[in-house]
Design an enzyme around this catalytic site. Structure first.
Site, PDB file in Angstrom:
ATOM      1  N   GLU A  80       0.832  -1.206   0.000  1.00 16.12           N
ATOM      2  CA  GLU A  80       0.000   0.000   0.000  1.00 16.12           C
ATOM      3  C   GLU A  80       0.867   1.256   0.000  1.00 16.12           C
ATOM      4  O   GLU A  80       1.832   1.354   0.741  1.00 16.12           O
ATOM      5  CB  GLU A  80      -0.911   0.016   1.242  1.00 16.12           C
ATOM      6  CG  GLU A  80      -1.940  -1.105   1.259  1.00 16.12           C
ATOM      7  CD  GLU A  80      -2.998  -0.971   0.172  1.00 16.12           C
ATOM      8  OE1 GLU A  80      -3.129   0.124  -0.406  1.00 16.12           O
ATOM      9  OE2 GLU A  80      -3.690  -1.979  -0.094  1.00 16.12           O
ATOM     10  N   CYS A 142      -7.471  -2.198   8.037  1.00 17.37           N
ATOM     11  CA  CYS A 142      -6.110  -2.229   7.497  1.00 17.37           C
ATOM     12  C   CYS A 142      -5.575  -0.818   7.341  1.00 17.37           C
ATOM     13  O   CYS A 142      -4.462  -0.506   7.755  1.00 17.37           O
ATOM     14  CB  CYS A 142      -6.078  -2.991   6.181  1.00 17.37           C
ATOM     15  SG  CYS A 142      -6.405  -4.731   6.433  1.00 17.37           S
ATOM     16  N   HIS A 166      -1.171  -5.662   1.554  1.00 17.33           N
ATOM     17  CA  HIS A 166      -2.421  -6.419   1.404  1.00 17.33           C
ATOM     18  C   HIS A 166      -2.147  -7.666   0.571  1.00 17.33           C
ATOM     19  O   HIS A 166      -1.451  -7.585  -0.454  1.00 17.33           O
ATOM     20  CB  HIS A 166      -3.485  -5.574   0.690  1.00 17.33           C
ATOM     21  CG  HIS A 166      -4.509  -4.990   1.607  1.00 17.33           C
ATOM     22  ND1 HIS A 166      -4.828  -3.656   1.614  1.00 17.33           N
ATOM     23  CD2 HIS A 166      -5.316  -5.573   2.545  1.00 17.33           C
ATOM     24  CE1 HIS A 166      -5.779  -3.436   2.511  1.00 17.33           C
ATOM     25  NE2 HIS A 166      -6.095  -4.583   3.092  1.00 17.33           N
TER      26      HIS A 166
END
Ligand code: PCA
Length: 204
Positions: A80, A142, A166
């Site tokens: 991310e 998250c 992820h």
């Protein structure tokens, strides 16, 4: 030897197993590159997951933090790029469902990952694992945990690298769920290990 806090999550919503949980349990105590791994599993709880992460940071005093989360439906491993100061989305495991809330009143609107996300993707592709940078970690737990790690680093420990990865479903989860793409557990674990090696090499 440097210390890496590697976190995963418990199962949530209709995901009856969370592959990140098994990965952190298996990698806990191992050495990858220059890092000794400290694996911890976090709750899916808007009220406490961020606090749990900060407690583990205070406890282990890591040089870097990588948090893992399941992105059910994604086909690739996705480091991310950014975490935003927003809590919103589906109910957590305790039934809490914030709408448009801020995570940290005094925090920045967003923080960029301080992990080498581009190098991670390039290396994953080199070893034959599908990967791309993701430009949104969502607004669920998250993103929440990624934001808290980066906020802590920005305000209290600038030398601590922090970020989020992820991962797709495992075959075990896909069989139970029925409608999501999946990877083998071994490939998922290998992909995480590759990202840790890249982090280690990046700092050498
Ligand atoms: N994935 C969720 C929360 C826990 C997890 O493994 C998310 O993407 O926010």
């Amino acid at each position: 030897m440097k210390k890496l806090l590697l976190t995963g999550f418990e199962p949530f919503l209709d995901y009856t197993v969370n592959p990140t949980m098994k990965i952190v349990e298996e990698l806990n105590g191992q050495q990858i590159g220059d890092y000794k791994i400290y694996g911890e599993v976090l709750s899916v709880d808007f009220m406490s997951s961020g606090k749990q992460l900060l407690e583990q940071i205070e406890r282990h005093q890591p040089d870097a933090v990588i948090s893992l989360g399941l992105a059910g439906g994604r086909y690739k491993m996705t480091p991310e790029r950014i975490a935003i100061n927003v809590k919103d989305g589906e109910p957590d495991n305790f039934g809490n469902q914030p709408v448009d809330e801020t995570i940290e009143e005094q925090g920045e609107p967003a923080y960029l990952s301080t992990l080498p996300v581009r190098e991670m993707v390039n290396r994953l592709l080199e070893v034959g694992l599908p990967a791309e940078i993701s430009n949104t970690a969502g607004t669920y737990l998250c993103n929440n945990v990624m934001y808290e790690g980066l906020h802590y680093a920005a305000t209290q420990r600038p030398s601590m690298k922090s970020g989020f990865l992820h991962i797709p479903a495992s075959h075990e989860l896909a069989i139970q769920h029925g409608k999501i793409p999946s990877w083998s557990h071994e490939d998922l674990k290998k992909g995480v290990a590759v990202c840790i090696e890249v982090l280690s090499a990046d700092e050498a």
